[in-house]
Design a protein around this motif. Structure first.
Motif: not given
Length: 242
Positions: A215, A226, A229-230, A234, A239
């Protein structure tokens, strides 16, 4: 066959600018000469630092080489000109035949063969540059890795290496590319606006023990994505921020 010289130095060293290649209206690729039997000592995603003196002040900035790791005789940096960026403006004002002081390479958020079999890339604008050498490496080596790229830009004219990525998607069944534009043209069929959680869910590999996501982009975008994504599952260690 002569031994390959692998270059790595913490001392700023002058490199000859051997070639300039325009990529977009404000982005160029700069090719710097190395000895014919030399290459930079780095992994895909590692960076060098460009040093300059601008208006009497020493400035420096990291850039990730975009050329294929292991290339002999030269390395390349792909750099967008920013009016507020002292080093990017300095580079864009250089001419073939001049030298530029560069140190490194230095380790960053890089790719190591075998670290995953499914890799996502989420890039905003010039955030693509750390990912170029990783994508080129995996495809050139024909590694058994599936790649997904989500690439956000303002307009079509801002898409760096668009032709290369679209050709790669045609020629490599393991490479998938999805563009997102803030100001799309009429008839645009891909993403519009900002990168959303739905886009990430649809156009990246799902979370898993063999998945990583690179990223990179403007800090507000990186911070937001971010978190997205979490929230999508993920884990933090999957990441990678180059």
């Amino acid at each position: 066959m002569a031994d390959v010289i692998r270059i790595k130095t913490k001392t700023p060293t002058p490199y000859l600018l051997a070639e300039l290649r325009p990529e977009t209206h404000d982005t160029k690729t700069f090719r710097f000469a190395l000895p014919a039997d030399a290459t930079l000592d780095l992994l895909p995603g590692d960076h060098v630092t460009v040093h300059a003196t601008v208006n009497g002040k020493a400035v420096k900035r990291p850039y990730t080489p975009s050329s294929l790791v292991g290339t002999l005789g030269f390395f390349e940096l792909t750099v967008k000109r920013y009016e507020t960026g002292a080093v990017s403006k300095y580079l864009h004002d250089r001419r073939v035949g001049e030298t530029v002081e560069i140190s490194g390479p230095y380790a960053g958020g890089h790719w190591v063969d075998g670290m995953a079999t499914r890799v996502g890339f989420v890039a905003g604008g010039t955030g693509i540059t750390p990912m170029i050498s990783i994508i080129r490496w995996i495809l050139a080596k024909r590694l058994p890795v599936e790649l997904w790229l989500v690439f956000a830009n303002k307009t079509e004219a801002d898409i760096i290496l668009r032709e290369e990525f679209e050709q790669a998607a045609r020629e490599h069944l393991n490479f998938h590319c999805y563009h997102v534009l803030g100001q799309p043209p009429t008839g645009w069929s891909m993403g519009v606006g900002r990168v959303t959680p739905d886009m990430l869910r649809t156009h990246l590999p799902p979370p898993g023990s063999d998945t990583v996501v690179f990223l990179c982009g403007p800090p507000p975008m990186v911070d937001a994505l971010e978190g997205n994504l979490k929230a999508l599952g993920y884990p933090e260690q999957a990441i990678i921020l180059p």
